[in-house]
Design an enzyme around this catalytic site. Structure first.
Site, PDB file in Angstrom:
ATOM      1  CG  ASP A 162      -0.136   0.810 -11.212  1.00 35.26           C
ATOM      2  OD1 ASP A 162       0.001   0.764 -12.430  1.00 35.26           O
ATOM      3  OD2 ASP A 162      -0.767  -0.027 -10.534  1.00 35.26           O
TER       4      ASP A 162
ATOM      5  CB  THR B 291      -4.626  -6.061  -0.693  1.00 35.54           C
ATOM      6  OG1 THR B 291      -5.513  -5.285  -1.489  1.00 35.54           O
ATOM      7  CG2 THR B 291      -5.349  -6.545   0.555  1.00 35.54           C
ATOM      8  CB  ALA B 292      -5.229  -0.681  -0.208  1.00 39.83           C
TER       9      ALA B 292
ATOM     10  N   GLY C  48       0.353  -1.240  -7.237  1.00 37.54           N
ATOM     11  CA  GLY C  48       0.009  -0.930  -5.849  1.00 37.54           C
ATOM     12  C   GLY C  48      -0.689  -2.115  -5.196  1.00 37.54           C
TER      13      GLY C  48
ATOM     14  CG  ASP D 150      -2.331  -9.271  -4.268  1.00 39.73           C
ATOM     15  OD1 ASP D 150      -1.352  -9.941  -3.896  1.00 39.73           O
ATOM     16  OD2 ASP D 150      -3.144  -9.671  -5.126  1.00 39.73           O
TER      17      ASP D 150
ATOM     18  CG  MET E  36     -10.566   2.121  -7.551  1.00 41.42           C
ATOM     19  SD  MET E  36     -10.509   1.108  -9.026  1.00 41.42           S
ATOM     20  CE  MET E  36     -10.874  -0.511  -8.375  1.00 41.42           C
TER      21      MET E  36
ATOM     22  CB  ILE F 180      -6.797  -7.262  -4.921  1.00 43.91           C
ATOM     23  CG1 ILE F 180      -6.762  -8.666  -4.310  1.00 43.91           C
ATOM     24  CG2 ILE F 180      -7.974  -6.451  -4.374  1.00 43.91           C
ATOM     25  CD1 ILE F 180      -6.624  -8.703  -2.824  1.00 43.91           C
TER      26      ILE F 180
ATOM     27  N   PRO G  36       0.789  -1.226   0.000  1.00 42.98           N
ATOM     28  CG  PRO G  36      -0.058  -1.053   2.158  1.00 42.98           C
ATOM     29  CD  PRO G  36       0.703  -1.970   1.265  1.00 42.98           C
TER      30      PRO G  36
ATOM     31  CE  LYS H 249      -3.902   0.247 -15.787  1.00 39.49           C
ATOM     32  NZ  LYS H 249      -4.935  -0.186 -14.865  1.00 39.49           N
TER      33      LYS H 249
HETATM   34  N1  SAH Z   1      -4.182  -3.679  -6.211  1.00 34.98           N
HETATM   35  C1  SAH Z   1      -4.480  -2.657  -5.248  1.00 34.98           C
HETATM   36  C2  SAH Z   1      -5.785  -1.948  -5.535  1.00 34.98           C
HETATM   37  C3  SAH Z   1      -5.770  -1.214  -6.828  1.00 34.98           C
HETATM   38  S1  SAH Z   1      -7.270  -0.374  -7.148  1.00 34.98           S
HETATM   39  C4  SAH Z   1      -4.469  -3.259  -3.832  1.00 34.98           C
HETATM   40  O1  SAH Z   1      -4.432  -4.473  -3.699  1.00 34.98           O
HETATM   41  O2  SAH Z   1      -4.470  -2.482  -2.878  1.00 34.98           O
HETATM   42  C5  SAH Z   1      -6.892   1.230  -6.645  1.00 34.98           C
HETATM   43  C6  SAH Z   1      -7.575   1.557  -5.353  1.00 34.98           C
HETATM   44  O3  SAH Z   1      -6.907   0.908  -4.289  1.00 34.98           O
HETATM   45  C7  SAH Z   1      -7.535   3.015  -4.966  1.00 34.98           C
HETATM   46  O4  SAH Z   1      -8.525   3.735  -5.639  1.00 34.98           O
HETATM   47  C8  SAH Z   1      -7.821   2.919  -3.500  1.00 34.98           C
HETATM   48  O5  SAH Z   1      -9.176   2.683  -3.277  1.00 34.98           O
HETATM   49  C9  SAH Z   1      -7.077   1.671  -3.121  1.00 34.98           C
HETATM   50  N2  SAH Z   1      -5.745   1.956  -2.567  1.00 34.98           N
HETATM   51  C10 SAH Z   1      -4.561   1.562  -3.053  1.00 34.98           C
HETATM   52  N3  SAH Z   1      -3.553   1.963  -2.244  1.00 34.98           N
HETATM   53  C11 SAH Z   1      -4.130   2.616  -1.216  1.00 34.98           C
HETATM   54  C12 SAH Z   1      -3.638   3.246  -0.044  1.00 34.98           C
HETATM   55  N4  SAH Z   1      -2.333   3.286   0.240  1.00 34.98           N
HETATM   56  N5  SAH Z   1      -4.538   3.810   0.793  1.00 34.98           N
HETATM   57  C13 SAH Z   1      -5.854   3.758   0.537  1.00 34.98           C
HETATM   58  N6  SAH Z   1      -6.358   3.181  -0.545  1.00 34.98           N
HETATM   59  C14 SAH Z   1      -5.532   2.598  -1.410  1.00 34.98           C
END
Ligand code: SAH
Length: 483
Positions: free
Chosen positions: A271, A354-355, A324, A326, A408, A329, A248, A293
């Protein structure tokens, strides 16, 4: 020709940069079969005896009162022998190295003087001023050996660095280093051109990095030789793509595998969501390409990114696609994997934090709090048209025993909240928005499902945000900063 006349640019005549002053010279001393004198009977001396004996040296320990540790070593290691008496200058004759672990300052000084008189390099444990050489911190994948020295500035600093290098070098490198040693004669015997030989060892390294946990075999040697014999022009080797989860934001949340992939990448495509600190983990020489993107902004299309991945791999590049969180996801990994496989590019996936996991950790709230939540669900609140998807499972979302993490979900938060309330969610259901979870700039906005949209709108977040909804979010936060 006058000096300001236009003309071809002259080559830069400035002298090449010189090596900076070296605090100490790292050299690797062969000690097999050589005599080494070690004075002292304590635990420190025992450890040095074991280390020196591991190099194959004949270690002569001189100590009037050998400690327990040393005595047990003597029983186990035949190349360590003991003289249970005080040392004398005659002991140093013909020694390759001398090491002393003695408490008494005068004795230390006398030992150093005796060693110098005999022309033997000397080390006195914990007395850097008396040392001709020092022992570094060691990373051992023998025959691959790495020594780390801070020139006595801080041994702990050196040890921490050693720990970092340890994580970068899988234990299996030992087998690859051994294979390199045993294949060396065979490679040299082939009288290959310098460049061909170099290419062999580059491919060897690439294989070792890609498959460190497998011992190399004769089949690997044959395969590498076959590749090396290919004509150098035209026949580029196929590269590879690794989809790597960047986590994250906090770079410490990268996995060891992710760091290794980043350290061996030729090119890194990343990204918007990848934090700059995370990108710093990539090899410095790697080409870094932003392929942001983000919704609602002009950016590369998914097709462009997949095509770029394919063409870089076809050039033989080791490509890391850094995503970002995982990659599997909400990362459109499926499209990239299918595109790469269709083009015959080898693909590997390294998972990431994942976030949602990052946000839960920094809030200090369990997403599955016992008796409070029985279900965790990750949803996206962003359909292809940018609106709230109409086909979300509303019954599951309003389940009072569910924790829902919305990816998102900022733009459609008001619509989501209204829809959840209309579907029967209790208006006081806890809800938290976490912006830039795990980044130094992380912000949280805490409310309930009926109030969160207004609270969020008034604080206008600009970074990636997660919305977490459910009774489990009602607990006490680990750190109370809610801005
Ligand atoms: N693959 C990523 C998600 C990608 S979709 C994962 O597993 O985390 C992109 C969305 O992920 C963003 O719009 C937001 O909702 C979330 N996101 C990613 N990084 C974040 C972070 N550090 N803090 C809060 N939301 C995050």
């Amino acid at each position: 020709m006058s000096t300001d006349a236009p003309g071809p640019r002259r080559p830069d005549r400035s002298p090449p940069p010189r090596l900076r002053r070296l605090a100490t010279l790292p050299v690797f001393f062969k000690l097999a079969g050589k005599p080494v004198v070690l004075v002292g009977g304590g635990d420190g001396a025992a450890w040095k005896a074991e280390l020196l004996a591991a190099t194959g040296a004949d270690v002569h320990v001189i100590a009037p009162e050998p400690g327990e540790k040393l005595r047990s070593l003597l029983a186990d290691i035949p190349s360590i022998r003991l003289s249970a008496r005080r040392w004398s200058a005659a002991d140093l004759a013909n020694a390759s190295l001398a090491v002393g672990d003695v408490e008494d300052e005068a004795e230390a000084e006398a030992f150093r003087a005796a060693a110098r008189a005999a022309g033997v390099p000397v080390n006195l444990v914990d007395r850097p001023a008396f040392c001709d050489f020092q022992f570094g911190a060691l990373v051992e994948r023998s025959p691959l050996v790495i020594g780390i020295s801070t020139d006595g500035a801080s041994p702990v600093f050196g040890q921490e660095i050693r720990a970092r290098i340890e994580t970068l070098l899988p234990d299996g490198f030992r087998a690859w280093a051994q294979a390199a040693k045993s294949w060396r004669a065979e490679i040299s015997g082939r009288n290959l051109a310098f460049r061909t030989r170099r290419r062999f060892w580059e491919r060897f390294t690439r294989k070792a990095v890609a498959e460190p946990d497998r011992a190399p075999t004769a089949a690997d040697l044959a395969e590498l030789l076959a590749e090396t014999d290919l004509p150098p022009q035209g026949a580029t080797v196929m590269g590879s793509v690794v989809l790597v989860g960047a986590g994250p934001g906090d770079p410490e949340l990268l996995t060891v595998k992710a760091v290794r992939a980043l350290q061996s990448a030729d090119v890194v495509l990343y990204d918007d969501l990848v934090s700059p600190l995370t990108l710093d983990a990539a090899r410095r020489e790697a080409t870094k390409i932003a392929v942001g993107k983000r919704g609602y902004k002009p950016s590369c299309t998914q097709e462009d990114i997949t095509a770029l991945l394919v063409s870089l791999a076809r050039e033989g590049k080791r490509v890391v696609r850094l995503k970002g969180g995982d990659p599997m996801i909400f990362g459109r990994a499926g499209e990239e994997i299918r595109g790469l496989r269709a083009a015959g590019v080898p693909v590997e996936i390294v998972p990431g934090v994942t976030a949602a996991a990052g946000a839960a950790a920094s809030l200090g709230l369990s997403l599955t709090e016992r008796d409070v939540a029985r279900r965790v669900q990750f949803i996206t609140a962003h359909a292809r048209d940018g609106l709230l998807p109409s086909d979300l499972a509303w019954g599951a979302l309003v389940d009072p025993r569910a924790t829902t993490i919305v990816y998102m979900g900022v733009r459609t938060l008001a619509a989501l909240s209204a829809k959840l309330l209309a579907e029967g969610m209790a208006p006081d259901t806890p809800a938290v928005l976490v912006e830039r979870a795990t980044w130094p700039e992380e912000r949280r906005i805490r409310g309930v499902i009926s109030t969160l949209p207004d609270l969020a709108a008034s604080s206008s977040p600009s970074g990636p945000c997660l919305v977490l909804i459910g009774a489990a979010l009602g607990g006490e936060l680990l750190s109370p900063t809610v801005r």
